[in-house]
Design a protein around this motif. Structure first.
Motif, mmCIF file in Angstrom:
data_model
loop_
_atom_site.group_PDB
_atom_site.id
_atom_site.type_symbol
_atom_site.label_atom_id
_atom_site.label_comp_id
_atom_site.label_asym_id
_atom_site.label_seq_id
_atom_site.Cartn_x
_atom_site.Cartn_y
_atom_site.Cartn_z
ATOM 1 N N GLU A 132 -3.969 9.723 10.836
ATOM 2 C CA GLU A 132 -2.841 9.363 11.710
ATOM 3 C C GLU A 132 -2.075 8.213 11.075
ATOM 4 O O GLU A 132 -2.683 7.275 10.558
ATOM 5 C CB GLU A 132 -3.318 9.058 13.138
ATOM 6 C CG GLU A 132 -4.575 8.232 13.289
ATOM 7 C CD GLU A 132 -4.312 6.767 13.081
ATOM 8 O OE1 GLU A 132 -3.454 6.220 13.772
ATOM 9 O OE2 GLU A 132 -4.981 6.171 12.206
ATOM 10 N N ASN A 133 -0.738 8.343 11.078
ATOM 11 C CA ASN A 133 0.161 7.336 10.507
ATOM 12 C C ASN A 133 1.568 7.607 11.013
ATOM 13 O O ASN A 133 1.844 8.699 11.517
ATOM 14 C CB ASN A 133 0.140 7.415 8.968
ATOM 15 C CG ASN A 133 -0.654 6.283 8.331
ATOM 16 O OD1 ASN A 133 -0.301 5.114 8.452
ATOM 17 N ND2 ASN A 133 -1.744 6.639 7.669
ATOM 18 N N ASP A 187 -4.824 -2.890 1.311
ATOM 19 C CA ASP A 187 -4.392 -3.930 2.248
ATOM 20 C C ASP A 187 -5.382 -5.100 2.346
ATOM 21 O O ASP A 187 -4.994 -6.261 2.217
ATOM 22 C CB ASP A 187 -4.235 -3.329 3.657
ATOM 23 C CG ASP A 187 -2.993 -2.447 3.798
ATOM 24 O OD1 ASP A 187 -2.073 -2.548 2.957
ATOM 25 O OD2 ASP A 187 -2.936 -1.667 4.764
ATOM 26 N N MET A 230 -8.419 3.908 10.120
ATOM 27 C CA MET A 230 -8.399 2.685 9.320
ATOM 28 C C MET A 230 -9.730 1.955 9.493
ATOM 29 O O MET A 230 -10.508 2.273 10.387
ATOM 30 C CB MET A 230 -7.231 1.793 9.755
ATOM 31 C CG MET A 230 -5.876 2.375 9.395
ATOM 32 S SD MET A 230 -4.501 1.280 9.821
ATOM 33 C CE MET A 230 -4.395 1.559 11.587
ATOM 34 N N ARG A 280 2.303 5.589 15.472
ATOM 35 C CA ARG A 280 1.442 6.474 14.695
ATOM 36 C C ARG A 280 1.318 7.847 15.353
ATOM 37 O O ARG A 280 1.244 7.955 16.572
ATOM 38 C CB ARG A 280 0.052 5.827 14.551
ATOM 39 C CG ARG A 280 0.112 4.403 14.022
ATOM 40 C CD ARG A 280 -1.267 3.761 13.933
ATOM 41 N NE ARG A 280 -2.014 4.290 12.812
ATOM 42 C CZ ARG A 280 -1.973 3.779 11.575
ATOM 43 N NH1 ARG A 280 -1.227 2.732 11.315
ATOM 44 N NH2 ARG A 280 -2.690 4.316 10.608
ATOM 45 N N ARG A 301 -9.919 10.679 9.565
ATOM 46 C CA ARG A 301 -9.895 9.364 8.925
ATOM 47 C C ARG A 301 -9.239 8.359 9.871
ATOM 48 O O ARG A 301 -8.182 8.613 10.418
ATOM 49 C CB ARG A 301 -9.103 9.413 7.620
ATOM 50 C CG ARG A 301 -8.964 8.048 6.927
ATOM 51 C CD ARG A 301 -7.689 7.300 7.336
ATOM 52 N NE ARG A 301 -7.626 5.969 6.721
ATOM 53 C CZ ARG A 301 -6.564 5.180 6.767
ATOM 54 N NH1 ARG A 301 -5.470 5.554 7.389
ATOM 55 N NH2 ARG A 301 -6.603 3.981 6.206
ATOM 56 N N ASN A 346 5.418 -0.819 10.401
ATOM 57 C CA ASN A 346 4.858 0.435 9.923
ATOM 58 C C ASN A 346 5.295 1.454 10.968
ATOM 59 O O ASN A 346 6.035 2.358 10.674
ATOM 60 C CB ASN A 346 3.335 0.322 9.766
ATOM 61 C CG ASN A 346 2.739 1.490 8.985
ATOM 62 O OD1 ASN A 346 3.420 2.443 8.652
ATOM 63 N ND2 ASN A 346 1.450 1.437 8.711
ATOM 64 N N THR A 379 5.490 7.136 6.747
ATOM 65 C CA THR A 379 4.347 6.886 5.859
ATOM 66 C C THR A 379 3.679 8.209 5.465
ATOM 67 O O THR A 379 3.297 8.399 4.310
ATOM 68 C CB THR A 379 3.349 5.916 6.533
ATOM 69 O OG1 THR A 379 4.039 4.702 6.838
ATOM 70 C CG2 THR A 379 2.173 5.606 5.632
ATOM 71 N N GLY A 397 0.834 -1.213 0.000
ATOM 72 C CA GLY A 397 0.000 0.000 0.000
ATOM 73 C C GLY A 397 0.858 1.248 0.000
ATOM 74 O O GLY A 397 0.452 2.304 -0.476
ATOM 75 N N VAL A 398 2.067 1.126 0.551
ATOM 76 C CA VAL A 398 2.946 2.293 0.647
ATOM 77 C C VAL A 398 3.591 2.603 -0.696
ATOM 78 O O VAL A 398 3.567 1.781 -1.614
ATOM 79 C CB VAL A 398 4.049 2.105 1.724
ATOM 80 C CG1 VAL A 398 3.447 2.158 3.111
ATOM 81 C CG2 VAL A 398 4.837 0.834 1.487
ATOM 82 N N SER A 407 -0.556 -3.507 6.938
ATOM 83 C CA SER A 407 -0.809 -3.242 8.349
ATOM 84 C C SER A 407 -1.723 -4.339 8.870
ATOM 85 O O SER A 407 -2.567 -4.859 8.131
ATOM 86 C CB SER A 407 -1.526 -1.896 8.519
ATOM 87 O OG SER A 407 -0.647 -0.828 8.263
ATOM 88 N N PHE A 448 -6.795 3.303 2.900
ATOM 89 C CA PHE A 448 -5.620 4.165 2.782
ATOM 90 C C PHE A 448 -5.572 4.899 1.435
ATOM 91 O O PHE A 448 -5.202 6.072 1.368
ATOM 92 C CB PHE A 448 -4.361 3.306 2.965
ATOM 93 C CG PHE A 448 -3.085 4.090 3.019
ATOM 94 C CD1 PHE A 448 -2.684 4.719 4.187
ATOM 95 C CD2 PHE A 448 -2.274 4.198 1.899
ATOM 96 C CE1 PHE A 448 -1.495 5.441 4.241
ATOM 97 C CE2 PHE A 448 -1.083 4.921 1.946
ATOM 98 C CZ PHE A 448 -0.694 5.544 3.117
ATOM 99 N N PHE A 497 3.764 -4.108 10.275
ATOM 100 C CA PHE A 497 3.469 -4.621 8.937
ATOM 101 C C PHE A 497 3.642 -6.134 9.016
ATOM 102 O O PHE A 497 4.621 -6.621 9.580
ATOM 103 C CB PHE A 497 4.472 -4.079 7.912
ATOM 104 C CG PHE A 497 4.068 -2.783 7.261
ATOM 105 C CD1 PHE A 497 2.744 -2.482 6.989
ATOM 106 C CD2 PHE A 497 5.040 -1.864 6.880
ATOM 107 C CE1 PHE A 497 2.385 -1.288 6.371
ATOM 108 C CE2 PHE A 497 4.697 -0.665 6.261
ATOM 109 C CZ PHE A 497 3.367 -0.388 6.005
HETATM 110 C C1 TF8 Z 1 -3.180 2.988 7.016
HETATM 111 C C2 TF8 Z 1 -1.937 2.147 7.219
HETATM 112 C C3 TF8 Z 1 -1.079 2.213 5.946
HETATM 113 C C4 TF8 Z 1 -0.514 0.898 5.503
HETATM 114 C C5 TF8 Z 1 -0.019 0.826 4.037
HETATM 115 C C6 TF8 Z 1 -0.371 1.925 3.137
HETATM 116 O O1 TF8 Z 1 -3.228 4.090 7.543
HETATM 117 O O2 TF8 Z 1 -1.210 2.605 8.315
HETATM 118 O O3 TF8 Z 1 0.044 3.003 6.183
HETATM 119 O O4 TF8 Z 1 -1.258 -0.165 5.811
HETATM 120 O O5 TF8 Z 1 -0.357 -0.351 3.442
HETATM 121 O O6 TF8 Z 1 -4.078 2.534 6.334
#
Ligand code: TF8
Length: 336
Positions: A211-212, A75, A174, A151, A172, A148, A216, A36-37, A93, A195, A239
Motif C-alpha cells: 500500500e502506497n 528511510d 512499512m 495510501r 508488505r 507522500n 509513489t 527513497g522515491v 516517510s 521500501f 514526508f
Molecule cells: C513506504 C513509504 C515510501 C517512502 C519513500 C520511498 O512504503 O511510503 O513511499 O517512504 O521514501 O515505505
C-alpha cells in the motif's frame, strides 16, 4: 550628537542587513538530500523550487544535491546517518521512524485524516510544531512537512472492496507496528519490509500486496507487477524534510532561516504537483491493465470501526497527550 550619529549609522547597518543579508552570512554549502522515491517523483519538483529559493536568498551559495531510489540508504538508515551527523538531509516517510520518536506514530493511525486540507492544517499548525520539538530532541530538524499522501492498496490476487477481502493476503507493510496491526486486524498476512525490497518481493510473488499513494506506486513502477488497485485512503503519510541537527546547529541563523523558509516554498510546490499527478497516475495504471476498485463510504466507515482496537493498543506508546491533541484539533476543525 556624536552618539546619535553613531546610532544612525548602526541603524542603517541593521536595516541593510535585514533587507539584504550580507553574503558573509552565507558560506558555500552543498548538502546531500537522500530520497527513497524515484527521480521523477514530485519531491523532485519541490526540491527544484526549494533550490531556486535558496539561490535567491543566498546568492547561489547554498546548493543541494538529490539522491534517489534509496541510493544513500532507505528511510530509516538515512535518518540514522543524520542523527550521527554524517549526512545532512533526508526526505522520508514518518512511519519508519517511530522507533526513534514514538509520537510520529500518530500519523499512522488508520483513517485519522479525511482530506488533504485537514492534514495540511494539522501539520502546518501548532500540532506540527509540537511534533517538531520532539524531533529536535532526537537530533532531527524537520524543515517542513512535505507529502507522500493518502495510501491505497494494490495486489495481485483479487479486487478489494471490503476489509474481509484482506484475509490471507501476503501484504508488505512499512517497518511500523501500527500498520502491522491495522492489516493483521483485517486478517491479512502482514510482513514488515523496507521500501527498497518491495518491487522484487512483488515480482517474485513473495508478497501479494502493498500500500502506497498512487504517485509513489506509479513512479516506483509497482503497477508493473500488480493487477488490482483499491482506493482505501486508509492513512495519510507525511514526508518529513529532515536535516541533521548536529550539522544544522553549525549553520548561521540566516542560513537556518533560509533553509526553513525555502523548504516551505518547496513543500507547496510538491503538494500541488502531487494533487495534479494523483489522477494521472491512477489513469496510467488502469491503462496498463490494473483493475481499479472504489471502496464505498459505508465500507470505509466499517473499516474505521473495525480499527478501533488499533487506536486503543497504540495510544500509550504514541503518547496519550499526542493522540488527544490531534483528535481535539480535528474535532475543532470539523465543527467549524
Ligand atoms: C513506504 C513509504 C515510501 C517512502 C519513500 C520511498 O512504503 O511510503 O513511499 O517512504 O521514501 O515505505
Amino acid at each position: 550628537m556624536k552618539n546619535s550619529k553613531l546610532k544612525a549609522a548602526l541603524m542603517a547597518t541593521v536595516v541593510c542587513a535585514v533587507a539584504n543579508p550580507a553574503l558573509a552570512d552565507f558560506k558555500d554549502r552543498n548538502f546531500r538530500v537522500s530520497n527513497g522515491v524515484a527521480e521523477d517523483h514530485p519531491v523532485h519538483n519541490g526540491m527544484d523550487a526549494m533550490q531556486a529559493c535558496l539561490d535567491d536568498r543566498t546568492g547561489g551559495k547554498m546548493k543541494m544535491t538529490g539522491f534517489w531510489g534509496g541510493a544513500l540508504g532507505g528511510d530509516l538508515q538515512a535518518t540514522q546517518a543524520l542523527r550521527s551527523g554524517v549526512q545532512e538531509a533526508v526526505v522520508t516517510s514518518s512511519s519508519p521512524l517511530v522507533g526513534i520518536e514514538p509520537a510520529l506514530g500518530v500519523f499512522d493511525l488508520p483513517f485519522l485524516f479525511r482530506s488533504n486540507e485537514e492534514a495540511y492544517a494539522v501539520m502546518d499548525g501548532e500540532f506540527g510544531d509540537f511534533i517538531n520539538e520532539k524531533l529536535e530532541k532526537v537530533g532531527l530538524v524537520n524543515l517542513a512537512y512535505w507529502e507522500n499522501g493518502f495510501r491505497n492498496v494494490s495486489n495481485s490476487k483479487r479486487p478489494i472492496t471490503k476489509w474481509e477481502d484482506f484475509e490471507g493476503l501476503k501484504m508488505r507493510v512499512m517497518q511500523n507496528n501500527i500498520f502491522l496491526d491495522t492489516f493483521s486486524n483485517f486478517e491479512a498476512n502482514a510482513t514488515p519490509m523496507s521500501f527498497g525490497e518491495v518491487f522484487s518481493a512483488l515480482e517474485t510473488k513473495a508478497i501479494d500486496a502493498q500500500e502506497n499513494p498512487y504517485v509513489t506506486i506509479d513512479t516506483s513502477k509497482f503497477y508493473e507487477v500488480q493487477s488490482y488497485i483499491s482506493e482505501t485512503k486508509h492513512s495519510y503519510t507525511p514526508f518529513l524534510f529532515l536535516f541533521s541537527k548536529a550539522i544544522f546547529d553549525t549553520y548561521s541563523p540566516e542560513e537556518q532561516a533560509a533553509l526553513r523558509d525555502c523548504a516551505a516554498v518547496g513543500r507547496d510546490v510538491e503538494r500541488e504537483v502531487i494533487q495534479t499527478l494523483n489522477q494521472e497516475s491512477l489513469a496510467k495504471m488502469e491503462e496498463e491493465g490494473l483493475q481499479f476498485n472504489v471502496v464505498s463510504a459505508e465500507e470505509l466507515e466499517r473499516m474505521l470501526e473495525k480499527s478501533q482496537p488499533v487506536y486503543d493498543k497504540h495510544k500509550t506508546e504514541i503518547g496519550a497527550d499526542v493522540v488527544e491533541m490531534v483528535q481535539s484539533t480535528l474535532t475543532e476543525m470539523r465543527s467549524n
